[in-house]
Structures are given as C-alpha cells and as structure tokens.
Write an enzyme that holds these catalytic residues in place. Structure first.
Site, PDB file in Angstrom:
ATOM      1  N   TYR A   1      -7.243   8.767   0.999  1.00 23.86           N
ATOM      2  CA  TYR A   1      -5.796   8.494   1.143  1.00 23.86           C
ATOM      3  C   TYR A   1      -5.333   7.171   0.551  1.00 23.86           C
ATOM      4  CZ  TYR A   1      -7.655   6.152   5.355  1.00 23.86           C
ATOM      5  OH  TYR A   1      -8.381   5.381   6.228  1.00 23.86           O
ATOM      6  N   LYS A   2      -6.264   6.341   0.070  1.00 20.78           N
ATOM      7  CA  LYS A   2      -5.852   5.056  -0.522  1.00 20.78           C
ATOM      8  C   LYS A   2      -5.568   5.260  -2.010  1.00 20.78           C
ATOM      9  CE  LYS A   2      -8.014   2.449   3.167  1.00 20.78           C
ATOM     10  NZ  LYS A   2      -9.267   1.933   3.721  1.00 20.78           N
TER      11      LYS A   2
ATOM     12  N   ASP B   1     -19.384   1.059   0.549  1.00 22.09           N
ATOM     13  CA  ASP B   1     -18.087   1.576   0.963  1.00 22.09           C
ATOM     14  C   ASP B   1     -17.094   1.271  -0.164  1.00 22.09           C
ATOM     15  OD1 ASP B   1     -15.543   1.949   2.059  1.00 22.09           O
ATOM     16  OD2 ASP B   1     -16.147   1.302   4.067  1.00 22.09           O
TER      17      ASP B   1
ATOM     18  N   ARG C   1      -0.797  -8.861   2.206  1.00 19.23           N
ATOM     19  CA  ARG C   1      -1.655  -8.171   1.252  1.00 19.23           C
ATOM     20  C   ARG C   1      -0.800  -7.284   0.344  1.00 19.23           C
ATOM     21  NH1 ARG C   1      -6.242  -3.903   3.351  1.00 19.23           N
ATOM     22  NH2 ARG C   1      -4.420  -2.652   3.744  1.00 19.23           N
TER      23      ARG C   1
ATOM     24  N   PHE D   1     -15.045  -4.309   6.945  1.00 20.79           N
ATOM     25  CA  PHE D   1     -14.057  -3.558   7.722  1.00 20.79           C
ATOM     26  C   PHE D   1     -14.706  -3.168   9.054  1.00 20.79           C
ATOM     27  CE2 PHE D   1     -11.424   0.112   8.819  1.00 20.79           C
ATOM     28  CZ  PHE D   1     -10.161  -0.328   8.449  1.00 20.79           C
TER      29      PHE D   1
HETATM   30  C1  LIG Z   1      -9.614   2.047   5.114  1.00 21.64           C
HETATM   31  C2  LIG Z   1     -11.038   1.748   5.325  1.00 21.64           C
HETATM   32  C3  LIG Z   1     -11.829   2.569   6.136  1.00 21.64           C
HETATM   33  C4  LIG Z   1     -11.206   3.725   6.874  1.00 21.64           C
HETATM   34  O1  LIG Z   1     -12.134   4.538   7.510  1.00 21.64           O
HETATM   35  P1  LIG Z   1     -11.699   5.952   8.085  1.00 21.64           P
HETATM   36  O2  LIG Z   1     -12.824   6.336   8.948  1.00 21.64           O
HETATM   37  O3  LIG Z   1     -11.559   6.882   6.902  1.00 21.64           O
HETATM   38  O4  LIG Z   1     -10.422   5.793   8.829  1.00 21.64           O
HETATM   39  C5  LIG Z   1     -13.182   2.283   6.213  1.00 21.64           C
HETATM   40  N1  LIG Z   1     -13.728   1.227   5.563  1.00 21.64           N
HETATM   41  C6  LIG Z   1     -12.972   0.409   4.794  1.00 21.64           C
HETATM   42  C7  LIG Z   1     -13.595  -0.733   4.072  1.00 21.64           C
HETATM   43  C8  LIG Z   1     -11.604   0.633   4.682  1.00 21.64           C
HETATM   44  O5  LIG Z   1     -10.850  -0.194   3.967  1.00 21.64           O
END
Ligand SMILES: *Cc1c(COP(=O)(O)O)cnc(C)c1O
Length: 409
Positions: free
Chosen positions: A219-220, A194, A368, A123
């Site tokens: 939030y996921k 992560d 997705r 990500f």
């Molecule tokens: C959704 C997601 C994030 C989001 O990061 P925020 O800083 O909380 O917005 C980070 N890493 C991954 C792999 C994600 O899927």
C-alpha cells in the site's frame, strides 16, 4: 543556476505517468510512503472482480479467472522492481505476518545460534515480531537491537539472523544492503530485509546484494490501496530448506488432495498460509501495471532530483522557522523521503494538511515528506514549500485545532 520546477517538469521523462493517477484537485500529496495514490483504472478492475468474477462466475473463478495463482502472479509483477527472480516472490498477508513467517523459518536454518540482530530504530512491528517469536521459543534468543552505528560490530558469529529495514521510516536514511548482507554472510548469518520504503521507490537489488529473505508493503510506493496485501521474497537457494511455521493448506504441495499430513510446496509458495485476499490482490495487481515499462533507474534519478529540490527550497525555512533536516544529503544514503524535526511538528503538519499539502508526522517530532516519482512533479515540490512557508509565517500552526491528535497520525 538551478533550473526552475517548470523546466524540470518539462524535461522529465516520467511526467506522462502522472495522468494515470487520480489526483484530487489542488491537492499536493507527499504521503505516498504511507498510502500511495490510486491509479485511475483500479476501481473498474475491482468492480469487474466483484460483479463478474464474484457476482456471476462465483466459485468457478478460482480456475477461470485464476484466483488461485494470484499470490505468484502478483509476486512476479513485484519481482522486477526489487531485483529478484519471478519465482522468488509472492504477495500475501501483511508485513508483520510475513516477518513472522520468514524470521521463524530463517531461525530454524541456523539452529545452533542464539542471536537476532536488528536496528533499535527499526519500525516497531519488526521488533515486536522478533519479541513474539522469542517469547514463543521460551526466550532462547538474545535480541540484539542496537543503534545503527553499532550494527557491524553486533554481527558476530553467534548471530542467526540480521533483520533490517533498508530505509528508515522516520529519517529516510538508506542502509547499505550490500555491505551489511556481506557482513552477515561472512559470519554465517542470514538476512531479512524490510523493503517497506524501498519497493517502488527506487530499484532494489536483492539478488545482486545476495539477500536471503525480504518483505515489503503493497500500500505504500506500490499503490495497492489501503490494507493491500504485502509481499515476501525467499532467495531460490533457501527455498527448499525454509520450512513454514504457519504451515497452512495453501502452502501445501497439493492443497486439494486434502492430505491430513503437511508437505510443503516445492517453491516460495510454501510461505502462503491461507486463502488469498482476492479483491485486495486484484487492486494491487492492477495498480502494479503502472510500473510496466518504467525504467527503475530513471525513477531513481527523478526521486533524487525531487528530494534535492525539496531540501534546497527548504533551506531558508530551516533557520528561519526551526526545522532541522534529519535525512542524509548523500544520495547513496537516502531513500525517497525527506524529514525534519520541528518542536511543533505535529501541529505544523496538521496546518499544512489544512493548506492542502499532505505529508505526515512521526513521534516524537518528525515531519515527513514522501516523494513518489510516478506522480509527484517538481511544481508540487515548489508549491508545497511555499504553502509551508505561509503556514509558518502566519503562525497558523499555533491554532489550537491543529494540536488535536487523532487515532492515526
Ligand atoms: C509500514 C511499515 C510496516 C507495516 O507493516 P504491516 O504489518 O504491513 O502493517 C512494517 N515495517 C515497516 C518498516 C514499515 O514502514
């Protein structure tokens, strides 16, 4: 013969939990991997935090409603879901900020090493944070961002930290946390995992895998609500040595001594920086109660059954309409989402959302679908595929309105 969706729902031990969520009429929601649905009891709890705790009790609530310990209390609620001890997890900030905190602390634990390893398909925020830290440190580090099949080879004895996301946000591929952590430790490197698409999606085994550090999202799959606080984990053995760069007062050993000199808290709390976001934390804490008593292995069994059924039903659409599966069919290599590439991916998803099936799209051409075992049922899976078939058959996705991109995709 494969059992029907109705049979699978009738046999599902987790089926009653669906009633704990607010599910809009007729909507099929396959996007809990981006923003989880709202448990029905959450608004009342946030309302109480506002009217009673904030409105009436005001500043006293830091003690009387224990606002001050929210980061550790919510952290302990998350610990069981990710295979960590209660004293290893705190809820705070966002993943991005928590990655900054952990990566900067981890690098200082390996001062003589000069390489950070990650997955080039990670990500982007994860990669950006490493780039930001490296720029701050005048480019001391080689950022060894490689393709997934090069990871093992990239982990050599000059590596300080291996920073990976367990489940790929696009393809849903799940990495082998145990073997990659072992590989990192074998050369003396530390690991940061992560768990954005892992926590709440299946049982994560941080301690069993000997992981050093981890971050994840509220939030996921944890359903904490938009902008919910994230969490971080520091293995107990690393806690006294991991020194925060964001050395804020809430991570001080005695914040209310107001000492001009920083001295870190003895435990994981040293990695909180500032005042906790009480309202968001309250929503997350309430939402996490939905997991109380849930057997995480049963959750995994259902997740695999949901994704298996979806892949099976999608099979006939693949050749007919040009979808290509990019999620591994091997259970061990799969998270709780299924993704396909399609040349008109964006428009197809917009048309499907118009038909009341919400999934999402990730550039360049991935559609997705996230499956959240607490509230997605097998009938949802079957209906979603039927609606997608209708969208494809009718050519609805070719309507120009579905090609219009919004700011958030
Ligand atoms: C959704 C997601 C994030 C989001 O990061 P925020 O800083 O909380 O917005 C980070 N890493 C991954 C792999 C994600 O899927």
């Amino acid at each position: 013969m494969t059992p029907t969706a109705a049979t699978l729902d009738a046999r599902d031990p987790l089926a009653p939990i669906r009633a704990k969520f607010h599910i809009p009429d007729g909507l099929i929601y396959l996007d809990g991997n981006s923003l989880g649905m709202m448990p029905v009891h959450v608004p009342e709890r946030v309302q109480r935090a506002m009217t009673l705790e904030w409105g009436t009790d005001l500043i006293r609530s830091w003690n009387t409603h224990d606002w001050i310990d929210l980061p550790v209390r919510v952290g302990a609620q998350i610990a069981r879901l990710i295979g960590a001890q209660d004293n290893e997890v705190i809820a705070c900030d966002s993943i991005s900020v928590n990655l900054f905190k952990l990566l900067s602390a981890a690098l200082k634990l390996r001062p003589d090493r000069t390489v950070i390893v990650s997955d080039i398909d990670n990500f982007p925020t994860d990669l950006y944070i490493a780039q930001g830290i490296n720029a701050m440190l005048s480019g001391k580090y080689e950022l060894r961002f490689v393709k997934r099949d090069q990871l093992e080879a990239a982990i050599t004895d000059d590596v300080a930290v291996v920073m990976l996301t367990e489940v790929d946000y696009r393809t849903g591929e799940r990495l082998d946390m145990k073997s990659l952590t072992e590989r990192a430790h074998a050369v003396g490197a530390l690991t940061i995992w992560d768990l954005a698409h892992s926590a709440g999606a299946f049982p994560v085994e941080l301690n069993a895998c000997n992981a050093d550090f981890a971050v994840g999202c509220g939030y996921k799959y944890l359903n904490g609500g938009p902008g919910s606080p994230a969490f971080l984990m520091v293995a107990e053995r690393n806690q006294s040595a991991a020194l925060p760069v964001l050395s804020g007062w809430m991570g001080h050993a005695a914040p209310f001594a107001f000492d001009p000199n920083y001295a870190p808290d003895a435990g994981v709390r040293r990695l909180t920086a500032g005042t906790p976001a009480v309202l968001g934390m309250t929503a997350l804490s309430a939402a996490l109660e939905v997991f109380d008593g849930v057997d995480m292995h049963a959750l995994r069994v259902k997740s695999l059954a949901l994704t298996d059924l979806f892949m099976e039903l999608m099979h006939s659409l693949e050749t007919e309409y040009g979808f290509e599966l990019v999620t591994p069919t091997d259970h061990a290599a799969r998270g709780s989402q299924v993704s396909y590439t399609h040349p008109h991916g964006y428009a197809v998803m917009q048309a499907l959302i118009d038909a009341k099936v919400i999934g999402d799209f990730r550039a360049p051409e991935i559609v997705r679908f996230g499956f959240t075992p607490l509230y997605t049922n097998f009938a949802d899976v079957a209906t979603a595929v039927q609606r997608l078939e209708t969208v494809m058959q009718s050519g609805a996705y070719l309507e120009p309105r579905f090609a219009q991109k919004s700011k958030v995709t």
